[in-house]
Design a protein around this motif. Structure first.
Motif, PDB file in Angstrom:
ATOM      1  N   ASP A 217      -5.133   2.698  -7.523  1.00  0.00           N
ATOM      2  CA  ASP A 217      -6.129   3.600  -6.947  1.00  0.00           C
ATOM      3  C   ASP A 217      -5.552   4.290  -5.714  1.00  0.00           C
ATOM      4  O   ASP A 217      -4.345   4.187  -5.435  1.00  0.00           O
ATOM      5  CB  ASP A 217      -7.428   2.852  -6.638  1.00  0.00           C
ATOM      6  CG  ASP A 217      -7.264   1.781  -5.560  1.00  0.00           C
ATOM      7  OD1 ASP A 217      -6.184   1.722  -4.908  1.00  0.00           O
ATOM      8  OD2 ASP A 217      -8.208   0.988  -5.365  1.00  0.00           O
ATOM      9  N   GLU A 218      -6.402   4.966  -4.949  1.00  0.00           N
ATOM     10  CA  GLU A 218      -5.920   5.735  -3.800  1.00  0.00           C
ATOM     11  C   GLU A 218      -5.391   4.863  -2.674  1.00  0.00           C
ATOM     12  O   GLU A 218      -4.733   5.351  -1.756  1.00  0.00           O
ATOM     13  CB  GLU A 218      -7.034   6.649  -3.277  1.00  0.00           C
ATOM     14  CG  GLU A 218      -8.214   5.928  -2.647  1.00  0.00           C
ATOM     15  CD  GLU A 218      -9.206   5.424  -3.679  1.00  0.00           C
ATOM     16  OE1 GLU A 218     -10.240   4.848  -3.284  1.00  0.00           O
ATOM     17  OE2 GLU A 218      -8.955   5.624  -4.890  1.00  0.00           O
ATOM     18  N   GLN A 219      -5.655   3.561  -2.739  1.00  0.00           N
ATOM     19  CA  GLN A 219      -5.108   2.628  -1.751  1.00  0.00           C
ATOM     20  C   GLN A 219      -3.909   1.855  -2.301  1.00  0.00           C
ATOM     21  O   GLN A 219      -3.460   0.894  -1.700  1.00  0.00           O
ATOM     22  CB  GLN A 219      -6.203   1.643  -1.308  1.00  0.00           C
ATOM     23  CG  GLN A 219      -7.392   2.315  -0.637  1.00  0.00           C
ATOM     24  CD  GLN A 219      -8.472   1.321  -0.244  1.00  0.00           C
ATOM     25  OE1 GLN A 219      -8.177   0.272   0.326  1.00  0.00           O
ATOM     26  NE2 GLN A 219      -9.730   1.652  -0.540  1.00  0.00           N
ATOM     27  N   LEU A 262       5.546   6.212  -0.307  1.00  0.00           N
ATOM     28  CA  LEU A 262       4.387   5.371  -0.614  1.00  0.00           C
ATOM     29  C   LEU A 262       4.588   3.935  -0.140  1.00  0.00           C
ATOM     30  O   LEU A 262       3.643   3.276   0.305  1.00  0.00           O
ATOM     31  CB  LEU A 262       4.108   5.403  -2.118  1.00  0.00           C
ATOM     32  CG  LEU A 262       3.695   6.758  -2.690  1.00  0.00           C
ATOM     33  CD1 LEU A 262       3.506   6.670  -4.197  1.00  0.00           C
ATOM     34  CD2 LEU A 262       2.430   7.275  -2.026  1.00  0.00           C
TER      35      LEU A 262
END
Length: 273
Positions: A217-219, A262
């Motif tokens: 997910d975005e986390q 990331l």
């Protein structure tokens, strides 16, 4: 990633893992761990090779040996044919993205650069690092270089369909006279002759990246198939898959930068409890 695991690579990408150009421990363990506890994968359909290279072998592991000069400074005299002996691209196109996309449609990402003796003698050198004599010597000893006195023998050696090859030669020779080619080719230096010897050099589309990866997910939390994040389980880097960072194109270098960025972001934002 899994780029050095040929069985898993072919299972996930649907094509052979031709080139052994990745980290030797890229065996897919990260994907196995994630899926074993509920994670799932995406990007299997986004395997994107370049426009092909001559490898040391068609058997994994192989190394990149050389490739034809496909730059605008050397317009092609040869034709490119797939396993069925069919042309599939305007060989003189300067659009590498177009060549890569069309190669994706070819069986096993495999094609031959085909020509005859007259083209060999008159065309500019095709392999930049080799003289004409060194180039010719490959046809006696390298498994990706094929030479024969007849089309029948050449097709058998290069493992391409003879009828398709004959049709391609006929249509290309007609285009050299009319100047109109079904694929839009513009450069027609000379037709392919009716007598041998004939030559073919195998090129294989390959990539050192693993397109399939763990869904996050975005986390950067690994998620289950229903979108629910798995507690205390995060992922960054190649395990996300090149499909997540390259998208629908072959873009060298687009694995390292996302991994660093990331990974750094995750290290700075990861909640510590």
């Amino acid at each position: 990633g899994y780029a050095m695991n040929p069985d898993l690579f072919e299972q996930l990408c649907g094509v052979p893992a031709y080139a052994a150009g990745s980290y030797p421990y890229s065996q897919g363990q990260g994907l196995a761990i994630a899926t074993s506890i509920g994670g799932w994968l995406r990007g299997q359909d986004l395997h994107r090779p370049g426009s092909g290279s001559i490898l040391t072998s068609e058997q994994f592991p192989a190394k990149v040996y050389a490739r034809f000069d496909m730059s605008p400074r050397r317009l092609p005299w040869e034709i490119w044919v797939n396993n069925q002996g069919q042309r599939f691209v305007a060989e003189d196109s300067s659009d590498s993205y177009q060549r890569e996309r069309l190669l994706l449609r070819q069986e096993k990402l495999r094609y031959q650069i085909f020509f005859d003796q007259s083209i060999l003698e008159k065309a500019p050198p095709a392999l930049p690092k080799f003289s004409r004599e060194e180039f010719l010597a490959h046809f006696d000893k390298h498994p990706m270089f094929h030479r024969a006195d007849s089309l029948e023998a050449l097709a058998a050696k290069a493992r391409i369909e003879l009828d398709g090859l004959r049709a391609s030669i006929r249509d290309y020779n007609a285009a050299t006279k009319s100047g109109s080619d079904a694929f839009g080719r513009k450069h027609f230096p000379m037709p392919i002759g009716e007598r041998g010897p004939y030559f073919a050099v195998t090129h294989l589309g390959h990539s050192a990246t693993s397109s399939a990866g763990v869904v996050v997910d975005e986390q950067l939390r690994v998620v289950r198939g229903n979108g629910e994040p798995i507690p205390n389980f995060y992922a960054a880097g190649e395990v996300l898959g090149s499909g997540a960072t390259l998208g629908n194109a072959f873009a060298p270098g687009m694995m390292l930068t996302p991994a660093l960025a990331l990974g750094r972001w995750l290290g700075m934002t990861l909640p510590i409890s």
